[in-house]
Design a protein around this motif. Structure first.
Motif, mmCIF file in Angstrom:
data_model
loop_
_atom_site.group_PDB
_atom_site.id
_atom_site.type_symbol
_atom_site.label_atom_id
_atom_site.label_comp_id
_atom_site.label_asym_id
_atom_site.label_seq_id
_atom_site.Cartn_x
_atom_site.Cartn_y
_atom_site.Cartn_z
ATOM 1 N N TRP A 156 6.059 -11.282 -4.920
ATOM 2 C CA TRP A 156 6.376 -11.985 -6.164
ATOM 3 C C TRP A 156 5.741 -11.279 -7.354
ATOM 4 O O TRP A 156 6.397 -11.079 -8.374
ATOM 5 C CB TRP A 156 5.901 -13.439 -6.090
ATOM 6 N N ARG A 157 4.474 -10.890 -7.219
ATOM 7 C CA ARG A 157 3.788 -10.197 -8.320
ATOM 8 C C ARG A 157 4.453 -8.859 -8.622
ATOM 9 O O ARG A 157 4.586 -8.467 -9.780
ATOM 10 C CB ARG A 157 2.309 -10.027 -7.988
ATOM 11 N N LYS A 158 4.919 -8.162 -7.582
ATOM 12 C CA LYS A 158 5.619 -6.891 -7.804
ATOM 13 C C LYS A 158 6.943 -7.127 -8.521
ATOM 14 O O LYS A 158 7.301 -6.383 -9.439
ATOM 15 C CB LYS A 158 5.848 -6.164 -6.479
ATOM 16 N N ARG A 159 7.664 -8.166 -8.121
ATOM 17 C CA ARG A 159 8.921 -8.479 -8.807
ATOM 18 C C ARG A 159 8.673 -8.845 -10.269
ATOM 19 O O ARG A 159 9.446 -8.446 -11.154
ATOM 20 C CB ARG A 159 9.659 -9.619 -8.102
ATOM 21 N N GLN A 166 11.377 -3.779 -16.993
ATOM 22 C CA GLN A 166 12.776 -3.771 -17.421
ATOM 23 C C GLN A 166 13.009 -4.639 -18.661
ATOM 24 O O GLN A 166 14.132 -4.680 -19.178
ATOM 25 C CB GLN A 166 13.661 -4.293 -16.291
ATOM 26 N N CYS A 167 11.968 -5.359 -19.098
ATOM 27 C CA CYS A 167 12.103 -6.311 -20.221
ATOM 28 C C CYS A 167 13.227 -7.308 -19.929
ATOM 29 O O CYS A 167 14.024 -7.651 -20.805
ATOM 30 C CB CYS A 167 12.349 -5.593 -21.534
ATOM 31 N N SER A 188 12.280 -15.102 -15.662
ATOM 32 C CA SER A 188 12.542 -16.543 -15.582
ATOM 33 C C SER A 188 12.819 -16.965 -14.140
ATOM 34 O O SER A 188 12.382 -18.044 -13.720
ATOM 35 C CB SER A 188 13.708 -16.932 -16.484
ATOM 36 N N GLU A 189 13.524 -16.125 -13.400
ATOM 37 C CA GLU A 189 13.770 -16.423 -11.982
ATOM 38 C C GLU A 189 12.454 -16.465 -11.208
ATOM 39 O O GLU A 189 12.256 -17.323 -10.351
ATOM 40 C CB GLU A 189 14.711 -15.393 -11.376
ATOM 41 N N ALA A 190 11.547 -15.539 -11.511
ATOM 42 C CA ALA A 190 10.237 -15.530 -10.849
ATOM 43 C C ALA A 190 9.431 -16.759 -11.253
ATOM 44 O O ALA A 190 8.773 -17.384 -10.413
ATOM 45 C CB ALA A 190 9.481 -14.250 -11.190
ATOM 46 N N LEU A 232 -0.654 -8.808 -16.946
ATOM 47 C CA LEU A 232 -1.090 -9.888 -16.047
ATOM 48 C C LEU A 232 -0.710 -9.572 -14.603
ATOM 49 O O LEU A 232 -1.525 -9.755 -13.691
ATOM 50 C CB LEU A 232 -0.451 -11.214 -16.467
ATOM 51 N N ALA A 233 0.499 -9.085 -14.396
ATOM 52 C CA ALA A 233 0.939 -8.755 -13.036
ATOM 53 C C ALA A 233 0.088 -7.635 -12.452
ATOM 54 O O ALA A 233 -0.257 -7.656 -11.271
ATOM 55 C CB ALA A 233 2.414 -8.370 -13.042
#
Length: 69
Positions: free
Chosen positions: A13-16, A23-24, A30-32, A62-63
């Motif tokens: 999840w953090r990688k996504r 990719q901005c 929002s999906e994450a 943050l990620a």
């Protein structure tokens, strides 16, 4: 503090989240955000605010911080 909430999310999840911020892509972020459990709603609020302000750089930071700790 956001770090414990970020650490509670999976590495995938953090990688996504990181990839979406590179990719901005407000849609992918929002999906994450939609996957964040209710007990970490403060994280969802902060990330949503950052996306609304187009601060993808801070989302990326943050990620990144969450994977380095």
């Amino acid at each position: 503090m956001l770090s414990p909430a970020l650490q509670a999310m999976s590495e995938n999840w953090r990688k996504r989240l990181y990839d979406a911020s590179i990719q901005c892509s407000d849609r992918l972020i929002s999906e994450a955000i939609a996957e964040i459990p209710e007990e970490h709603s403060h994280l969802a609020i902060v990330l949503t605010n950052l996306v609304e302000e187009f601060r993808f750089d801070l989302v990326m930071e943050l990620a990144t911080q969450s994977t380095e700790q």
